[in-house]
Design a protein around this motif. Structure first.
Motif, mmCIF file in Angstrom:
data_model
loop_
_atom_site.group_PDB
_atom_site.id
_atom_site.type_symbol
_atom_site.label_atom_id
_atom_site.label_comp_id
_atom_site.label_asym_id
_atom_site.label_seq_id
_atom_site.Cartn_x
_atom_site.Cartn_y
_atom_site.Cartn_z
ATOM 1 N N ALA A 38 10.238 2.197 -6.889
ATOM 2 C CA ALA A 38 11.768 2.922 -6.728
ATOM 3 C C ALA A 38 11.949 3.028 -5.221
ATOM 4 C CB ALA A 38 11.613 4.296 -7.386
ATOM 5 N N THR A 39 11.398 3.211 -4.394
ATOM 6 C CA THR A 39 11.849 3.537 -2.872
ATOM 7 C C THR A 39 11.921 2.407 -2.048
ATOM 8 O OG1 THR A 39 9.426 3.857 -2.205
ATOM 9 C CG2 THR A 39 10.555 5.793 -3.009
ATOM 10 N N ARG A 40 11.827 1.171 -2.739
ATOM 11 C CA ARG A 40 12.058 -0.256 -2.071
ATOM 12 C C ARG A 40 12.984 -0.699 -2.300
ATOM 13 N NH1 ARG A 40 6.802 1.695 -1.842
ATOM 14 N NH2 ARG A 40 5.886 1.562 0.251
ATOM 15 N N PRO A 41 13.761 -1.532 -1.606
ATOM 16 C CA PRO A 41 14.861 -2.429 -1.707
ATOM 17 C C PRO A 41 14.739 -3.674 -2.937
ATOM 18 C CG PRO A 41 14.633 -2.096 0.710
ATOM 19 C CD PRO A 41 13.504 -1.680 -0.116
ATOM 20 N N GLN A 42 15.616 -3.698 -3.674
ATOM 21 C CA GLN A 42 15.333 -4.852 -4.880
ATOM 22 C C GLN A 42 16.634 -5.753 -5.079
ATOM 23 O OE1 GLN A 42 12.955 -3.048 -8.428
ATOM 24 N NE2 GLN A 42 12.975 -1.370 -6.988
ATOM 25 N N LEU A 98 3.269 6.647 -8.578
ATOM 26 C CA LEU A 98 2.927 5.266 -8.607
ATOM 27 C C LEU A 98 4.295 4.521 -8.661
ATOM 28 C CD1 LEU A 98 -0.324 4.962 -10.634
ATOM 29 C CD2 LEU A 98 0.098 4.335 -8.369
ATOM 30 N N MET A 99 5.002 4.903 -9.445
ATOM 31 C CA MET A 99 6.519 4.504 -9.724
ATOM 32 C C MET A 99 7.312 4.329 -8.687
ATOM 33 S SD MET A 99 7.788 2.362 -11.970
ATOM 34 C CE MET A 99 6.771 2.751 -13.463
ATOM 35 N N GLU A 100 7.207 5.384 -7.598
ATOM 36 C CA GLU A 100 8.124 5.398 -6.575
ATOM 37 C C GLU A 100 7.616 4.220 -5.347
ATOM 38 O OE1 GLU A 100 7.568 9.433 -5.748
ATOM 39 O OE2 GLU A 100 9.420 9.796 -6.619
ATOM 40 N N ALA A 112 10.483 7.147 -12.769
ATOM 41 C CA ALA A 112 9.589 8.188 -11.804
ATOM 42 C C ALA A 112 10.362 9.418 -12.337
ATOM 43 C CB ALA A 112 9.778 8.012 -10.448
ATOM 44 N N ALA A 113 11.695 9.706 -12.359
ATOM 45 C CA ALA A 113 12.240 11.209 -12.542
ATOM 46 C C ALA A 113 11.610 11.470 -13.933
ATOM 47 C CB ALA A 113 13.604 10.994 -12.396
ATOM 48 N N GLU A 114 11.771 10.665 -14.891
ATOM 49 C CA GLU A 114 11.503 11.024 -16.190
ATOM 50 C C GLU A 114 9.930 11.352 -16.452
ATOM 51 O OE1 GLU A 114 10.863 8.765 -20.649
ATOM 52 O OE2 GLU A 114 12.381 8.165 -19.418
ATOM 53 N N TRP A 115 9.118 10.665 -15.741
ATOM 54 C CA TRP A 115 7.672 10.974 -15.932
ATOM 55 C C TRP A 115 7.378 12.402 -15.109
ATOM 56 C CZ3 TRP A 115 5.495 5.491 -14.937
ATOM 57 C CH2 TRP A 115 5.530 4.615 -16.167
ATOM 58 N N ARG A 116 8.064 12.641 -13.960
ATOM 59 C CA ARG A 116 7.887 13.890 -13.359
ATOM 60 C C ARG A 116 8.240 14.987 -14.306
ATOM 61 N NH1 ARG A 116 8.930 12.212 -8.857
ATOM 62 N NH2 ARG A 116 6.978 12.404 -8.024
ATOM 63 N N ASN A 154 0.572 -1.258 -0.051
ATOM 64 C CA ASN A 154 -0.007 -0.022 -0.010
ATOM 65 C C ASN A 154 0.826 1.268 0.100
ATOM 66 O OD1 ASN A 154 -2.608 -0.654 -0.107
ATOM 67 N ND2 ASN A 154 -2.717 -1.400 2.214
ATOM 68 N N GLY A 155 0.299 2.509 0.074
ATOM 69 C CA GLY A 155 1.067 3.734 0.066
ATOM 70 C C GLY A 155 1.091 4.251 -1.247
ATOM 71 N N THR A 156 1.633 5.663 -1.199
ATOM 72 C CA THR A 156 2.086 6.120 -2.434
ATOM 73 C C THR A 156 3.483 6.324 -2.586
ATOM 74 O OG1 THR A 156 2.029 8.291 -1.086
ATOM 75 C CG2 THR A 156 -0.135 7.645 -2.031
ATOM 76 N N GLY A 157 4.336 5.847 -1.946
ATOM 77 C CA GLY A 157 5.647 6.046 -2.114
ATOM 78 C C GLY A 157 6.201 7.302 -1.555
ATOM 79 N N GLY A 158 7.018 8.279 -2.292
ATOM 80 C CA GLY A 158 7.495 9.630 -1.958
ATOM 81 C C GLY A 158 8.605 9.929 -2.762
ATOM 82 N N GLU A 159 9.200 10.732 -2.157
ATOM 83 C CA GLU A 159 10.162 11.169 -2.961
ATOM 84 C C GLU A 159 11.594 10.697 -2.817
ATOM 85 O OE1 GLU A 159 8.011 13.970 -4.806
ATOM 86 O OE2 GLU A 159 10.122 13.844 -5.082
ATOM 87 N N VAL A 160 11.622 9.819 -1.595
ATOM 88 C CA VAL A 160 12.921 9.037 -1.200
ATOM 89 C C VAL A 160 13.864 8.168 -2.321
ATOM 90 C CG1 VAL A 160 13.647 7.017 0.012
ATOM 91 C CG2 VAL A 160 12.164 8.513 1.086
ATOM 92 N N ARG A 161 15.037 8.526 -2.198
ATOM 93 C CA ARG A 161 15.869 7.513 -3.384
ATOM 94 C C ARG A 161 16.915 7.124 -2.576
ATOM 95 N NH1 ARG A 161 12.505 8.739 -5.940
ATOM 96 N NH2 ARG A 161 12.244 9.471 -8.104
ATOM 97 N N SER A 162 16.665 6.879 -1.176
ATOM 98 C CA SER A 162 17.917 6.159 -0.576
ATOM 99 C C SER A 162 17.745 4.748 0.148
ATOM 100 C CB SER A 162 18.108 7.076 0.777
ATOM 101 O OG SER A 162 17.245 7.596 1.709
ATOM 102 N N THR A 163 16.850 4.708 1.326
ATOM 103 C CA THR A 163 16.675 3.469 1.743
ATOM 104 C C THR A 163 15.371 3.202 2.618
ATOM 105 O OG1 THR A 163 17.532 4.299 4.093
ATOM 106 C CG2 THR A 163 19.376 3.596 2.578
ATOM 107 N N VAL A 164 15.151 2.060 2.794
ATOM 108 C CA VAL A 164 13.916 1.463 3.651
ATOM 109 C C VAL A 164 14.364 0.801 4.707
ATOM 110 C CG1 VAL A 164 11.909 0.236 3.673
ATOM 111 C CG2 VAL A 164 12.410 1.424 1.651
ATOM 112 N N ARG A 165 13.999 1.103 5.794
ATOM 113 C CA ARG A 165 14.454 0.255 7.191
ATOM 114 C C ARG A 165 13.648 -1.033 7.505
ATOM 115 N NH1 ARG A 165 16.138 3.131 12.818
ATOM 116 N NH2 ARG A 165 16.047 1.222 14.013
#
Length: 406
Positions: free
Chosen positions: A152-156, A147-149, A133-137, A94-105
Motif C-alpha cells: 500500500a505504501t509503494r507507487p504502482q 504486511l499489506m502496507e 490494510a485499513a480493513e484488517w486493522r 524488505n521492511g515492514t511498511g508503515g502508516e504512510v498513505r502518501s508518497t515514496v520518493r
C-alpha cells in the motif's frame, strides 16, 4: 557488505540526532524491520514518525541492488488486467511498511538526460491494498495489515484498459501533481489485446484506438507521467497471433508513442516483453523500431512477469545495444522469489514475493527505473483459483508481502 550497511545505518541515525530530529524510525525497502534509520543503498529508506504515525519518509539516494532472487523461463507474463506476456525482476523487498498513505520518493540518476532530475512517484492513497490494510486493522488483524502496507505504501501503475480513459488519467495525474509527484500509467487498449486470452479486449478498430490514445494523452496535459505502452503488443505479435496484422499493429503503437511524447512532461516506454519470451532479443529489434521505440524514452521489460532483475537487466542491455543504446525500465513488482517452476508459470504462481521497491535510482546507466507496473495482489486470470484478470485478490497479495525478504 552487511557490516558496511550497518555502519551506514548508524551514521545516518547519528546524523538525525545531530539534526535534532525528534522522531522514531522504521526501516523500509531493505534491512531488518525496526531499524532506526536508513542505509545508503538503492531501495532503502526510513519512515520518521511520532508514536505510530509516520510523518515523513526519507529514501536512499544510491547503491546497488541488494535482494537477489531467481525465476524460470520461456513463458510470457500476466498483465494487471491479466493474461500472458511480460516479466518481473530479481531483488526482493524488505521492511515492514508503515502508516504512510502518501508518497515514496525516488531520485532519478540513471544517466539519461531526464534521469538527472529527481522523480517522486505517486502512491494512490485509495488503492485496494490501502483499503485492505485499513480493513484488517479495524478487525484486529494488525500483523496482516502491516504486511499489506508493504504494498500500500509503494507507487504502482494505473492501468487504462477500457473506453473513455481521459477522466481517470486526468484524476490520477492531477492528484500526483498536487503533491509534486509523477503518476505511472499503462496504456492497454490495443485491438486484439492479449490475442484473445485472459486479458482479451481492446479497441474494436484502428481508428477507435487512435481516438482513445488522443483522449488518454489529453488527460495527461502538461502534468508529469510515465506511460508504459501496450504490454505484450510487440512480443506477442512476434510470437504469432493470427488475429493481428503486424504492420497495422506496429503503426498503431508508433502512433501511441508519438502522441504521448507530444505531452511536455511525459516519459514513454514501449513494452518489449520479458527475457524468456524471446530469448533471441534480435527478433524484437525491427518490430520495436517499426513501433517507434527510437522516439520513445525507451522500452519496458518484465511487465507482470517474474524474471529476476539480474536476468532482465542483462537482457535489457543486449536489446539496448541492438537498438543503439536505448534506455529501459523493469517491472519488479512480484519477482522477489524469481519465477515459478511449473505449468502456467506466468499465471498466479504460488510462492512468489514482492520485488525491488519502485525507484529511479538504479545504479545502471541504461536502466531508468524499477517500477511496480503490475499491481501486486491483482489476479493474472482465472487460474489457480484466482478471480478474473485484474481483480483484487487479498490472499495472494498477502502471500506476496509475507514472502518479501526481510
Amino acid at each position: 557488505m552487511a557490516a558496511s550497511v550497518g555502519a551506514r545505518v548508524r551514521v545516518f541515525a547519528v546524523t538525525l540526532v545531530a539534526m535534532g530530529a525528534a522522531a522514531s524510525g522504521v526501516l523500509w525497502g531493505g534491512g531488518a524491520p525496526g531499524a532506526d534509520a536508513s542505509a545508503s543503498v538503492r531501495g532503502w529508506g526510513v519512515d520518521l514518525g511520532v508514536g505510530s504515525g509516520v510523518v515523513a519518509r526519507v529514501a536512499a539516494q544510491a547503491g546497488p541492488p541488494f535482494w537477489p532472487a531467481a525465476r524460470p523461463a520461456g513463458q510470457p507474463g500476466a498483465r494487471s488486467d491479466g493474461g500472458p506476456g511480460a516479466g518481473a525482476g530479481t531483488d526482493a523487498l524488505n521492511g515492514t511498511g508503515g502508516e504512510v498513505r502518501s508518497t515514496v520518493r525516488s531520485s532519478a540518476d540513471s544517466g539519461s538526460e531526464k534521469g538527472s532530475q529527481e522523480v517522486f512517484f505517486w502512491v494512490d492513497p485509495e488503492s485496494p491494498a490501502a483499503g485492505q490494510a485499513a480493513e484488517w486493522r479495524r478487525t484486529g488483524r494488525e500483523a496482516d495489515a502491516l504486511l499489506m502496507e508493504r504494498i500500500a505504501t509503494r507507487p504502482q501503475a494505473e492501468w487504462l484498459n477500457g473506453p473513455g480513459p481521459r477522466t481517470v488519467v486526468e484524476t490520477r495525474t492531477t492528484a500526483a501533481a498536487r503533491e509534486g509527484r509523477t503518476a505511472v500509467l499503462v496504456a492497454y487498449y490495443i485491438p486484439h489485446r492479449d490475442c484473445g486470452s485472459y486479458s482479451g479486449g481492446g479497441a474494436v478498430s484502428a481508428s477507435g484506438y487512435r481516438e482513445w490514445v488522443d483522449e488518454f494523452a489529453a488527460g495527461i496535459g502538461d502534468r508529469s507521467a510515465y506511460v508504459i505502452v501496450e504490454p505484450d503488443a510487440v512480443a506477442q505479435t512476434v510470437a504469432g497471433c493470427g488475429r493481428v496484422v503486424p504492420e497495422e499493429r506496429y503503426a498503431l503503437l508508433a502512433y501511441a508513442v508519438d502522441r504521448f511524447k507530444r505531452q511536455p512532461n511525459t516519459r514513454v516506454y514501449l513494452d518489449a516483453g520479458n527475457a524468456t519470451w524471446h530469448p533471441d532479443a534480435s527478433r524484437l529489434v525491427e518490430p520495436l523500431k517499426e513501433s517507434g521505440v527510437a522516439r520513445a524514452d525507451g522500452f519496458a521489460l518484465n511487465v507482470s512477469n517474474f524474471q529476476t532483475d539480474a536476468v532482465t537487466s542483462a537482457y535489457g542491455d543486449l536489446l539496448s545495444a541492438a537498438l543503439g543504446g536505448t534506455h529501459f525500465v523493469i517491472d519488479s513488482s512480484r519477482n522477489g522469489n524469481g519465477p515459478h517452476d511449473g505449468t502456467e508459470s506466468w499465471c498466479n504462481p504460488p510462492g512468489r514475493a514482492l520485488g525491488t521497491a519502485p525507484t529511479a535510482v538504479t545504479g545502471a546507466p541504461l536502466l531508468d527505473a524499477y517500477l511496480w507496473v503490475k499491481r501486486p495482489g491483482e489476479s493474472d486470470g482465472t487460474c489457480r483459483g484466482g478471480p478474473a484478470a485484474g481483480q483484487w485478490w487479498p490472499s495472494y497479495a498477502l502471500e506476496l508481502a509475507r514472502n518479501a525478504r526481510g
